[in-house]
Design a protein around this motif. Structure first.
Motif, PDB file in Angstrom:
ATOM      1  N   GLY A   1       5.649   5.663  28.992  1.00 59.27           N
ATOM      2  CA  GLY A   1       5.162   6.836  29.707  1.00 59.27           C
ATOM      3  C   GLY A   1       4.945   8.045  28.830  1.00 59.27           C
ATOM      4  O   GLY A   1       4.804   9.164  29.335  1.00 59.27           O
ATOM      5  N   THR A   2       4.856   7.854  27.524  1.00 57.46           N
ATOM      6  CA  THR A   2       4.807   8.977  26.592  1.00 57.46           C
ATOM      7  C   THR A   2       3.392   9.261  26.087  1.00 57.46           C
ATOM      8  O   THR A   2       2.543   8.370  26.019  1.00 57.46           O
ATOM      9  N   LEU A   3       3.180  10.515  25.710  1.00 54.41           N
ATOM     10  CA  LEU A   3       1.996  10.940  24.974  1.00 54.41           C
ATOM     11  C   LEU A   3       2.360  11.004  23.503  1.00 54.41           C
ATOM     12  O   LEU A   3       3.328  11.674  23.119  1.00 54.41           O
ATOM     13  N   GLY A   4       1.613  10.315  22.662  1.00 51.28           N
ATOM     14  CA  GLY A   4       1.795  10.413  21.221  1.00 51.28           C
ATOM     15  C   GLY A   4       0.666  11.221  20.602  1.00 51.28           C
ATOM     16  O   GLY A   4      -0.510  10.985  20.914  1.00 51.28           O
ATOM     17  N   VAL A   5       1.017  12.190  19.760  1.00 51.95           N
ATOM     18  CA  VAL A   5       0.030  12.973  19.012  1.00 51.95           C
ATOM     19  C   VAL A   5       0.188  12.574  17.554  1.00 51.95           C
ATOM     20  O   VAL A   5       1.187  12.903  16.910  1.00 51.95           O
ATOM     21  N   LEU A   6      -0.792  11.851  17.019  1.00 53.32           N
ATOM     22  CA  LEU A   6      -0.699  11.253  15.694  1.00 53.32           C
ATOM     23  C   LEU A   6      -1.586  12.026  14.723  1.00 53.32           C
ATOM     24  O   LEU A   6      -2.820  11.920  14.784  1.00 53.32           O
ATOM     25  N   PRO A   7      -0.999  12.840  13.830  1.00 51.62           N
ATOM     26  CA  PRO A   7      -1.818  13.593  12.871  1.00 51.62           C
ATOM     27  C   PRO A   7      -2.595  12.636  11.963  1.00 51.62           C
ATOM     28  O   PRO A   7      -2.098  11.579  11.571  1.00 51.62           O
ATOM     29  N   ARG A   8      -3.841  13.016  11.640  1.00 50.82           N
ATOM     30  CA  ARG A   8      -4.618  12.201  10.718  1.00 50.82           C
ATOM     31  C   ARG A   8      -5.265  13.087   9.662  1.00 50.82           C
ATOM     32  O   ARG A   8      -5.471  14.294   9.853  1.00 50.82           O
ATOM     33  N   GLN A   9      -5.588  12.459   8.536  1.00 50.00           N
ATOM     34  CA  GLN A   9      -6.117  13.176   7.394  1.00 50.00           C
ATOM     35  C   GLN A   9      -7.652  13.100   7.367  1.00 50.00           C
ATOM     36  O   GLN A   9      -8.263  12.419   8.187  1.00 50.00           O
ATOM     37  N   ALA A  10      -8.240  13.788   6.414  1.00 47.81           N
ATOM     38  CA  ALA A  10      -9.692  13.885   6.358  1.00 47.81           C
ATOM     39  C   ALA A  10     -10.362  12.532   6.189  1.00 47.81           C
ATOM     40  O   ALA A  10     -11.489  12.322   6.660  1.00 47.81           O
ATOM     41  N   ASP A  11      -9.688  11.580   5.530  1.00 45.71           N
ATOM     42  CA  ASP A  11     -10.275  10.260   5.332  1.00 45.71           C
ATOM     43  C   ASP A  11      -9.998   9.314   6.492  1.00 45.71           C
ATOM     44  O   ASP A  11     -10.312   8.123   6.423  1.00 45.71           O
ATOM     45  N   GLY A  12      -9.411   9.839   7.558  1.00 45.11           N
ATOM     46  CA  GLY A  12      -9.143   9.033   8.736  1.00 45.11           C
ATOM     47  C   GLY A  12      -7.798   8.361   8.757  1.00 45.11           C
ATOM     48  O   GLY A  12      -7.375   7.840   9.796  1.00 45.11           O
ATOM     49  N   THR A  13      -7.099   8.319   7.629  1.00 43.63           N
ATOM     50  CA  THR A  13      -5.773   7.716   7.593  1.00 43.63           C
ATOM     51  C   THR A  13      -4.763   8.634   8.269  1.00 43.63           C
ATOM     52  O   THR A  13      -5.022   9.826   8.495  1.00 43.63           O
ATOM     53  N   PHE A  14      -3.611   8.081   8.569  1.00 42.17           N
ATOM     54  CA  PHE A  14      -2.600   8.834   9.293  1.00 42.17           C
ATOM     55  C   PHE A  14      -1.755   9.675   8.342  1.00 42.17           C
ATOM     56  O   PHE A  14      -1.390   9.224   7.250  1.00 42.17           O
ATOM     57  N   ALA A  15      -1.471  10.894   8.765  1.00 42.34           N
ATOM     58  CA  ALA A  15      -0.629  11.776   7.961  1.00 42.34           C
ATOM     59  C   ALA A  15       0.795  11.238   7.941  1.00 42.34           C
ATOM     60  O   ALA A  15       1.214  10.474   8.813  1.00 42.34           O
ATOM     61  N   GLU A  16       1.558  11.652   6.902  1.00 36.09           N
ATOM     62  CA  GLU A  16       2.934  11.175   6.778  1.00 36.09           C
ATOM     63  C   GLU A  16       3.850  11.768   7.838  1.00 36.09           C
ATOM     64  O   GLU A  16       4.891  11.198   8.142  1.00 36.09           O
ATOM     65  N   ALA A  17       3.464  12.896   8.397  1.00 35.65           N
ATOM     66  CA  ALA A  17       4.311  13.521   9.414  1.00 35.65           C
ATOM     67  C   ALA A  17       4.477  12.588  10.613  1.00 35.65           C
ATOM     68  O   ALA A  17       3.552  11.883  11.007  1.00 35.65           O
ATOM     69  N   ALA A  18       5.667  12.587  11.169  1.00 37.59           N
ATOM     70  CA  ALA A  18       5.935  11.755  12.337  1.00 37.59           C
ATOM     71  C   ALA A  18       5.102  12.235  13.521  1.00 37.59           C
ATOM     72  O   ALA A  18       4.799  13.427  13.638  1.00 37.59           O
ATOM     73  N   PRO A  19       4.724  11.335  14.404  1.00 37.14           N
ATOM     74  CA  PRO A  19       3.941  11.767  15.567  1.00 37.14           C
ATOM     75  C   PRO A  19       4.763  12.653  16.487  1.00 37.14           C
ATOM     76  O   PRO A  19       5.986  12.524  16.582  1.00 37.14           O
ATOM     77  N   GLN A  20       4.081  13.578  17.144  1.00 39.44           N
ATOM     78  CA  GLN A  20       4.722  14.302  18.239  1.00 39.44           C
ATOM     79  C   GLN A  20       4.793  13.353  19.426  1.00 39.44           C
ATOM     80  O   GLN A  20       3.824  12.649  19.714  1.00 39.44           O
ATOM     81  N   VAL A  21       5.921  13.339  20.102  1.00 43.09           N
ATOM     82  CA  VAL A  21       6.095  12.454  21.253  1.00 43.09           C
ATOM     83  C   VAL A  21       6.561  13.285  22.437  1.00 43.09           C
ATOM     84  O   VAL A  21       7.574  13.993  22.359  1.00 43.09           O
ATOM     85  N   HIS A  22       5.809  13.196  23.532  1.00 41.82           N
ATOM     86  CA  HIS A  22       6.144  13.941  24.742  1.00 41.82           C
ATOM     87  C   HIS A  22       6.417  12.961  25.870  1.00 41.82           C
ATOM     88  O   HIS A  22       5.531  12.207  26.280  1.00 41.82           O
ATOM     89  N   GLY A  23       7.652  12.958  26.351  1.00 47.45           N
ATOM     90  CA  GLY A  23       8.029  12.093  27.455  1.00 47.45           C
ATOM     91  C   GLY A  23       7.928  12.802  28.786  1.00 47.45           C
ATOM     92  O   GLY A  23       7.511  13.959  28.880  1.00 47.45           O
ATOM     93  N   HIS A  24       8.319  12.105  29.836  1.00 50.72           N
ATOM     94  CA  HIS A  24       8.201  12.631  31.187  1.00 50.72           C
ATOM     95  C   HIS A  24       9.217  11.918  32.058  1.00 50.72           C
ATOM     96  O   HIS A  24       9.789  10.897  31.666  1.00 50.72           O
TER      97      HIS A  24
END
Length: 360
Positions: free
Chosen positions: A113-136
């Protein structure tokens, strides 16, 4: 003759959690945009359960719908095969929808039931930062489907300042303030009657109305939308499955309970994907196995609904490609192409087809 390549996401043929090897992955097919013929089906990537795919140019993001919850970045080679370049946790379990934004992917994780916010870099790969996770939190009256929150779809609200999460489990559309990189919880944008099970959402061209498929109540819901507050108010509800009364025999009309003009279909029908196509709202319905087209009136309300049989079982996602609608039928494992009159133009086998994405 010209053709358009489509990327097709699939479910595991043998069921979730089983090893791959029966055609699971991403497929490529070609659609003749004059005749509606499908051809050249081939598997271009082996991925365990890419039930939803989204693109940014030639970059393809596949939601791996399993308990671990991942999103995989794939890129094509010169032969058109897709290679996995990078993957990252989706921010929850069983991700089922991905929305690409400039700086992040927004992911609806159904089971958690969560929203994940996954940072990505200019080349489309995923940033090293952990995703933001919002539960409910929350439940609904259907113990088998609404024992907790179930995020099913993510959208950016008109104006671009809010992220919306359609929650089947709690009968709500959740709202988050959005600055392009960070989502901040901001209350509830819309609440539906208990047991509605909202699944997918889309907006009218002017942003004044939102249209939502109710998976559990078999209806399409119309919300008057206030862009300033990103809030929707219910103004109409219509059946997701309709058939003209004069298309039935006297015996069928008596058995189904004919109304003044339209007949509703079974209580077990499950609305699936929904989108706005010009001045129409389209929705697929599992169980009834139809594509329904409602016309949007000048007041934003829905009129003149008509359902079209798909000739196959368990429709999932679909895409409008030129004058055609291409529908993924999971259970027979095929794609079907309908014209705007609802006639099937072609069919093509694809194992456990789940998602249709026209390639840019």
């Amino acid at each position: 003759m010209t053709s358009r390549e489509l990327w097709i996401g699939t479910y595991p043929v043998a069921g979730a959690g089983n090893p791959v090897g029966l055609g699971e992955g991403v497929w490529s097919v070609h659609l003749d945009d004059e005749t509606g013929e499908l051809a050249d089906a081939r598997q271009v990537a082996v991925v365990a359960s890419p039930s939803f795919v989204a693109a940014d140019g030639d970059r393809l993001y596949a939601a791996v719908e399993d308990g671990a919850g991942r999103v995989v970045l794939l890129t094509p080679d010169e032969a058109g095969a897709l290679t996995a370049r990078h993957e990252t946790p989706s921010g929850g379990a069983y991700p089922c929808h991905v929305l690409v934004t400039e700086h992040a992917l927004l992911v609806a994780n159904y089971s958690s039931g969560t929203l994940g916010v996954l940072p990505r870099q200019a080349d489309g790969t995923f940033a090293e930062a952990a995703p933001q996770v919002h539960g409910h939190t929350g439940t609904g009256p259907r113990a088998d489907r609404q024992e907790g929150p179930h995020a099913h779809f993510v959208a950016i609200a008109p104006g671009g300042r809010h992220v919306l999460v359609v929650d089947l489990g709690t009968d709500e559309v959740r709202r988050y303030a959005w600055d392009g990189t960070t989502a901040t919880p901001d209350g509830i944008a819309a609440t539906f009657a208990p047991g509605t099970g909202p699944r997918h959402l889309d907006f009218s061209a002017d942003g004044r109305f939102a249209y939502v498929s109710g998976e559990l109540d078999g209806a399409v819901h119309v919300l008057a939308w206030d862009a300033a507050s990103a809030t929707g108010t219910p103004v109409q509800q219509v059946p997701a499955v309709v058939v003209a009364a004069d298309a039935r025999t006297d015996d069928e009309r008596a058995r189904l309970g004919q109304g003044d003009h339209w007949i509703r279909h079974g209580a077990g029908d499950l609305s699936s994907h929904l989108l706005v196509d010009g001045d129409h709202v389209l929705v697929t319905v599992r169980g009834a196995d139809v594509l329904t087209r409602w016309r949007i009136g000048s007041d934003g309300l829905l009129v003149d609904g008509r359902s079209h049989a798909l000739g196959g079982h368990w429709p999932r996602h679909f895409a409008v490609v030129g004058p055609f609608v291409v529908v993924a039928l999971e259970k027979p494992g095929e794609l079907v192409v309908l014209d705007d009159a609802g006639h099937a133009r072609s069919r093509l086998p694809v194992p456990s087809a789940a998602c249709v994405l026209p390639r840019d």
